[in-house]
Write a protein that holds these residues in place. Structure first.
Motif, short mmCIF file in Angstrom:
data_model
loop_
_atom_site.label_atom_id
_atom_site.label_comp_id
_atom_site.label_asym_id
_atom_site.label_seq_id
_atom_site.Cartn_x
_atom_site.Cartn_y
_atom_site.Cartn_z
N ALA A 120 0.85 -1.19 0.00
CA ALA A 120 0.00 0.00 0.00
C ALA A 120 0.88 1.24 0.00
O ALA A 120 2.03 1.21 0.43
CB ALA A 120 -0.92 0.00 1.22
N VAL A 134 -6.16 -0.50 5.88
CA VAL A 134 -5.85 -0.15 4.49
C VAL A 134 -5.45 -1.44 3.79
O VAL A 134 -4.46 -2.08 4.14
CB VAL A 134 -4.71 0.89 4.42
N ALA A 135 -6.22 -1.84 2.80
CA ALA A 135 -5.99 -3.12 2.12
C ALA A 135 -4.69 -3.10 1.32
O ALA A 135 -4.21 -2.05 0.89
CB ALA A 135 -7.17 -3.44 1.20
N SER A 138 -3.39 -0.73 -1.88
CA SER A 138 -4.20 0.49 -1.98
C SER A 138 -3.32 1.73 -2.00
O SER A 138 -2.18 1.72 -1.54
CB SER A 138 -5.16 0.58 -0.79
N MET A 151 -9.91 0.29 0.32
CA MET A 151 -9.13 -0.47 -0.65
C MET A 151 -9.23 0.20 -2.01
O MET A 151 -10.15 0.97 -2.28
CB MET A 151 -9.59 -1.92 -0.74
N ALA A 155 -7.77 4.71 -2.80
CA ALA A 155 -8.47 3.94 -1.77
C ALA A 155 -9.83 4.55 -1.47
O ALA A 155 -9.96 5.76 -1.30
CB ALA A 155 -7.64 3.88 -0.51
#
Length: 196
Positions: A120, A134-135, A138, A151, A155
């Motif tokens: 990320a 936070v995926a 992202s 995501m 994001a």
């Protein structure tokens, strides 16, 4: 650092004189921990991590391999930084017009319990809320509310997460641990017994 240290640093790690490292923290291979930073207690700092001067890392954080924590970033307690995730600290970098020094670095606070997935990117100057998620992969380009799951590129919010990590149901209740949440000024906040 002078005196007996109460943390572990692998022999290949460079811990500058003047870095403050908390008790029980482990610093692994090929890290550089700069003078003027503060790393809390019981943290794990993975291989090839750089922590810049002026950075504050809270207690019980886990910074995975290949992460650079630049000046301007502030990690709360229990923050997870996944492998090779990226922080930035200058909003419009130009090599021809260098922007060096604290006055140029945007503040990027990461709240207690937040998790940032592998690969990320967090664009500087944005707040990551408490217990936010936070995926992986992202790109964060705006503030992330407390307990929000975001995501994508850029994001976007796609749900809410409990402090324990489980996704909340439609009533903002955790199916795993039973905690209940309500909307607060910065995202969700846990319902306490006094509010029931």
């Amino acid at each position: 650092m002078s005196g007996e240290r109460n943390y572990f640093a692998h022999p290949s790690a460079c811990v500058d004189e003047g870095a403050k490292i908390g008790e029980g923290t482990k610093i692994w291979h090929f890290c550089h921990i700069s003078a003027g930073c503060a790393v809390g207690k019981n943290c794990t700092v993975g291989q090839n991590v750089f922590i810049a001067p002026g950075v504050t890392v809270g207690d019980f954080c886990k910074i995975q391999n290949n992460v650079s924590v630049y000046e301007g970033v502030e990690l709360g307690n229990y923050v997870f930084c996944g492998p090779s995730m990226v922080f930035t600290n200058v909003q419009r970098p130009r090599c021809r017009y260098p922007q060096r020094g604290s006055r140029f670095y945007a503040h990027t606070p990461v709240g207690d319990g937040a998790s940032i997935g592998a690969n990320a990117t967090v664009v500087c100057g944005h707040r990551i809320g408490r217990n936010a998620f936070v995926a992986a992969g992202s790109v964060v380009t705006k503030d992330v509310p407390d307990h929000a799951v975001v995501m994508g590129v850029p994001a976007r919010q796609c749900g809410w997460a409990c402090a324990c990590g489980a996704e909340l149901d439609d009533s903002l209740t955790c199916p795993k641990c039973g905690k209940k949440y309500v909307q607060g000024p910065n995202g969700l906040q846990e319902v306490t017994n006094a509010e029931n």
